[in-house]
Motif scaffolding. Structure first.
Motif, mmCIF file in Angstrom:
data_model
loop_
_atom_site.group_PDB
_atom_site.id
_atom_site.type_symbol
_atom_site.label_atom_id
_atom_site.label_comp_id
_atom_site.label_asym_id
_atom_site.label_seq_id
_atom_site.Cartn_x
_atom_site.Cartn_y
_atom_site.Cartn_z
ATOM 1 N N PHE B 99 0.799 -1.209 0.000
ATOM 2 C CA PHE B 99 0.000 0.000 0.000
ATOM 3 C C PHE B 99 0.845 1.278 0.000
ATOM 4 O O PHE B 99 0.441 2.301 -0.524
ATOM 5 C CB PHE B 99 -1.026 -0.017 1.142
ATOM 6 C CG PHE B 99 -0.634 0.732 2.372
ATOM 7 C CD1 PHE B 99 -1.185 1.979 2.632
ATOM 8 C CD2 PHE B 99 0.273 0.198 3.254
ATOM 9 C CE1 PHE B 99 -0.834 2.671 3.764
ATOM 10 C CE2 PHE B 99 0.637 0.889 4.387
ATOM 11 C CZ PHE B 99 0.081 2.133 4.642
ATOM 12 N N LEU B 100 2.063 1.197 0.538
ATOM 13 C CA LEU B 100 2.958 2.352 0.457
ATOM 14 C C LEU B 100 3.287 2.661 -0.993
ATOM 15 O O LEU B 100 3.365 3.808 -1.415
ATOM 16 C CB LEU B 100 4.267 2.035 1.193
ATOM 17 C CG LEU B 100 4.231 2.106 2.694
ATOM 18 C CD1 LEU B 100 5.385 1.338 3.262
ATOM 19 C CD2 LEU B 100 4.315 3.546 3.133
ATOM 20 N N LEU B 101 3.468 1.587 -1.738
ATOM 21 C CA LEU B 101 3.859 1.727 -3.132
ATOM 22 C C LEU B 101 2.711 2.281 -3.965
ATOM 23 O O LEU B 101 2.907 3.120 -4.844
ATOM 24 C CB LEU B 101 4.265 0.346 -3.647
ATOM 25 C CG LEU B 101 5.384 0.301 -4.661
ATOM 26 C CD1 LEU B 101 6.610 0.991 -4.134
ATOM 27 C CD2 LEU B 101 5.694 -1.128 -4.998
ATOM 28 N N ARG B 102 1.485 1.824 -3.644
ATOM 29 C CA ARG B 102 0.333 2.327 -4.385
ATOM 30 C C ARG B 102 0.125 3.808 -4.088
ATOM 31 O O ARG B 102 -0.211 4.589 -4.965
ATOM 32 C CB ARG B 102 -0.928 1.538 -3.993
ATOM 33 C CG ARG B 102 -1.027 0.209 -4.710
ATOM 34 C CD ARG B 102 -2.279 -0.514 -4.325
ATOM 35 N NE ARG B 102 -2.202 -1.088 -2.994
ATOM 36 C CZ ARG B 102 -3.148 -1.021 -2.087
ATOM 37 N NH1 ARG B 102 -4.271 -0.401 -2.368
ATOM 38 N NH2 ARG B 102 -2.997 -1.588 -0.917
ATOM 39 N N TYR B 104 2.511 5.828 -3.202
ATOM 40 C CA TYR B 104 3.633 6.486 -3.861
ATOM 41 C C TYR B 104 3.328 6.702 -5.346
ATOM 42 O O TYR B 104 3.676 7.739 -5.914
ATOM 43 C CB TYR B 104 4.878 5.619 -3.691
ATOM 44 C CG TYR B 104 6.159 6.224 -4.198
ATOM 45 C CD1 TYR B 104 6.789 7.247 -3.496
ATOM 46 C CD2 TYR B 104 6.748 5.771 -5.373
ATOM 47 C CE1 TYR B 104 7.974 7.791 -3.954
ATOM 48 C CE2 TYR B 104 7.928 6.310 -5.833
ATOM 49 C CZ TYR B 104 8.543 7.322 -5.116
ATOM 50 O OH TYR B 104 9.711 7.859 -5.580
ATOM 51 N N ALA B 105 2.648 5.727 -5.949
ATOM 52 C CA ALA B 105 2.307 5.857 -7.365
ATOM 53 C C ALA B 105 1.393 7.058 -7.605
ATOM 54 O O ALA B 105 1.481 7.713 -8.640
ATOM 55 C CB ALA B 105 1.636 4.581 -7.872
ATOM 56 N N TRP B 106 0.538 7.365 -6.613
ATOM 57 C CA TRP B 106 -0.318 8.547 -6.754
ATOM 58 C C TRP B 106 0.515 9.816 -6.837
ATOM 59 O O TRP B 106 0.096 10.793 -7.430
ATOM 60 C CB TRP B 106 -1.322 8.646 -5.603
ATOM 61 C CG TRP B 106 -2.554 7.849 -5.867
ATOM 62 C CD1 TRP B 106 -2.918 6.690 -5.254
ATOM 63 C CD2 TRP B 106 -3.571 8.125 -6.831
ATOM 64 N NE1 TRP B 106 -4.101 6.226 -5.779
ATOM 65 C CE2 TRP B 106 -4.525 7.089 -6.747
ATOM 66 C CE3 TRP B 106 -3.773 9.143 -7.771
ATOM 67 C CZ2 TRP B 106 -5.661 7.043 -7.554
ATOM 68 C CZ3 TRP B 106 -4.909 9.093 -8.564
ATOM 69 C CH2 TRP B 106 -5.836 8.060 -8.465
ATOM 70 N N MET B 107 1.705 9.790 -6.213
ATOM 71 C CA MET B 107 2.572 10.967 -6.324
ATOM 72 C C MET B 107 2.914 11.220 -7.787
ATOM 73 O O MET B 107 2.845 12.345 -8.264
ATOM 74 C CB MET B 107 3.854 10.774 -5.509
ATOM 75 C CG MET B 107 3.665 10.935 -4.016
ATOM 76 S SD MET B 107 5.112 10.419 -3.089
ATOM 77 C CE MET B 107 6.182 11.833 -3.295
ATOM 78 N N SER B 108 3.283 10.151 -8.514
ATOM 79 C CA SER B 108 3.625 10.327 -9.930
ATOM 80 C C SER B 108 2.439 10.842 -10.727
ATOM 81 O O SER B 108 2.604 11.546 -11.708
ATOM 82 C CB SER B 108 4.089 9.012 -10.572
ATOM 83 O OG SER B 108 4.637 8.154 -9.641
ATOM 84 N N LEU B 211 3.186 11.276 2.437
ATOM 85 C CA LEU B 211 3.523 11.099 1.016
ATOM 86 C C LEU B 211 2.727 12.050 0.128
ATOM 87 O O LEU B 211 3.279 12.653 -0.787
ATOM 88 C CB LEU B 211 3.274 9.657 0.582
ATOM 89 C CG LEU B 211 4.205 8.587 1.171
ATOM 90 C CD1 LEU B 211 3.907 7.239 0.568
ATOM 91 C CD2 LEU B 211 5.670 8.939 0.952
#
Lengths: 279, 269
Positions: B99-102, B104-108, B211
């Motif tokens: 879930f951290l990665l998902r 983080y993907a919203w940041m992009s 994030l």
């Protein structure tokens, strides 16, 4: 449930939009795991570079190994302990059982951060007394502790469905206590136990907050590695690892479901039962 | 005799569930030197804005989750059995990606030079500042916890007996009335369960705000994390804040349990 025909189109549209929302970041992650530059916004070309580098990155591989090890150990131990605890609770009088189940539910209801900091306080206070350090041991204890309630919550309903006389009937027919348990009770509650094991494993795998507070500074789970990277820049290797994991789960689910659908067809029996893997 | 099977776990709970919570209370009521004090609660008004901000943002996220999740659960429950199964699987599948990665993907996606803004400028439209706003944090909460709203509502809805709905129709109720009088009341335990499962993690998160909010809008979770592992190390103050948060959450849940009559645990799993 039946719906009125004209609403179906609207329902499908909503479903489609929500799925787009849920999968958009995942698609971005997967696409950029093949990006030839380190950018997570600009596409510069296709590469398998990050997949290669992933298998030589000791820090990521090590944290992945710890994550899997903790998840497997915690899930197995919690499943065994939780099953016995559930049987014990089930045979208690209503009052003490109610109180114990309420305490059991605390880690489920409580915010993760409170479970995390409260256990951290315990470990830090006991550290000097018993001369240990926060690390794999405390991480494992924390994971077992938040997993057991889920096992109990999924085994309990199966015990309630059980026929009370079954156990005594087996004993009357000459089975020992252990035989009656392993040959009669266990097969009956097995779906609940497996369900509990799966939930516990998933919970452990996905946990960040509780691990973050209880693992100390020596070891890191995958989530912790990602978190420490996220402050600067996440290496595309992590995207690659997640893509592999996601692909594996996707394939597993597809295989399981295709098998189920085939069996259903064989039985020529369709039921409206919810058949998701966690139910 | 089988009763005794639970004794090891009762001991375990006493040490690892009850004792830690007692420790939080003890820490909240003592000073660094170990003496009894209310000092930790004395300056709580400094954090009032954080408490209010956390509650409001979590409430907005929960409300959005109901607005999207309820119709979605209803739509899913109306599908045929095979499609239902596939859709439910698709809702749970993202949870297998870290879930951290998902997040983080919203940041992009949301950043000023991110995917949405690139798309906007490619179309000749003005760009929008989305990252590091409270809106982005709420979006992150909705994104991460929406499945926890959909699943419990869905699981009570599929258990509604079709004969009950048919009986209402036979007695002359139109589809709106059937929904209002039959489906909605029967699905309420699922909604209550969903509310807890979205509100509690939203109000206590510190990853999403860090994030997607850029650490600009401090939430309760950030405040607690800072006292235990962060720059403002003070576990006594941290415990006091945790204790207040715990009391607020338990109070909210007790109020809700009055409506749900304790049914919500049954639909959680």
């Amino acid at each position: 449930m039946k719906s009125v025909g004209k609403h179906r189109g609207a329902g499908r549209l909503l479903t489609g939009l929500v799925f787009l929302f849920l999968y958009l970041p995942i698609i971005v992650l997967v696409i950029f795991s093949f990006n030839s530059s380190k950018s997570r916004k600009v596409w510069s070309g296709f590469t398998f570079e990050w997949y290669k580098e992933l298998f030589s990155d000791q820090m990521i591989l090590n944290s992945f190994y710890i994550t899997i090890l903790v998840a497997v150990l915690a899930a197995v131990i919690a499943t065994i302990a939780g099953t016995f605890a559930a049987i014990g609770f089930f045979n208690m009088k209503k009052r003490p059982r109610g109180i114990l189940l309420a305490i059991n539910n605390l880690p489920v209801i409580n915010a993760d951060i409170i479970t995390g900091v409260s256990m951290m306080l315990l470990f830090v206070s006991a550290r000097s007394l018993f001369r240990f350090d926060l690390g794999f041991g405390t991480l494992l204890i924390a994971h077992i502790t938040f997993n057991i309630p889920y096992v109990i919550l999924s085994v309990m309903p199966k015990l309630y469905q059980l026929d009370n006389n079954l156990f005594e009937a087996a004993q009357d027919l000459g089975a020992s206590w252990f035989q009656a348990f392993s040959k009669v009770i266990l097969p009956e509650i097995r779906p609940g136990i497996i369900n509990g094991l799966l939930i516990a494993f998933t919970m452990s795998l996905d946990d960040f907050v509780i691990s973050y507070f209880t693992a100390g500074s020596q070891i890191q789970t995958l989530s912790m590695t990602i978190y420490s990277m996220a402050r600067k820049r996440i290496s595309p290797e992590i995207n690659a690892l997640s893509t592999i994991l996601f692909g594996t789960v996707l394939i597993l689910l597809l295989v399981v479901n295709i098998r189920e659908i085939r069996q259903e067809k064989k039985l020529k029996k369709s039921s409206g039962k919810l058949l998701n893997p966690l139910d | 005799m089988k009763r005794f099977l639970s004794i090891p776990y009762i001991v375990w709970m006493a040490i690892f569930v009850v004792a830690p919570i007692i420790l939080v209370v003890v820490y909240a009521l003592t000073s660094g030197s170990g003496s009894f004090t209310f000092e930790n609660f004395a300056h709580m008004e400094n954090f009032l804005s954080v408490f209010i901000r956390s509650m409001i943002m979590a409430l907005i996220a929960t409300a959005i989750c109901i607005l999207i999740g309820y119709p979605l659960a209803y739509a899913l429950a109306c599908e045929g059995p095979r499609l239902q199964k596939i859709f439910i699987m698709l809702i749970m599948l993202p949870m297998w990606m870290n879930f951290l990665l998902r997040t983080y993907a919203w940041m992009s996606i949301l950043e000023n030079t991110g995917l949405i803004n690139s798309l906007l400028s490619a179309l000749g439209l003005p760009t929008v500042n989305m990252i590091n706003t409270q809106g982005a944090v709420v979006l992150g909460m909705v994104y991460n916890y929406l499945p926890f709203m959909v699943l419990p509502i869905y699981s009570v809805m599929v258990r509604i007996e079709p004969s009950v709905v048919e009986a209402a129709q036979d007695l002359g109720a139109n589809s709106f009335k059937v929904f209002l009088r039959i489906i909605f009341p029967l699905s309420l335990p699922g909604v209550l369960s969903g509310i807890t499962m979205v509100f509690v993690p939203s109000v206590s998160t510190f990853i999403i705000s860090r994030l997607l909010g850029g650490g600009k809008s401090l939430l309760l979770g950030d405040l607690i994390e800072m006292q235990f592992l962060g720059s403002a190390y003070n576990p006594h103050l941290g415990s006091a804040i945790s204790l207040i948060m715990m009391v607020i959450i338990i109070a909210c849940m007790m109020v809700m349990n009055r409506f749900g009559e304790g049914e919500e645990r049954a639909v959680m799993l």
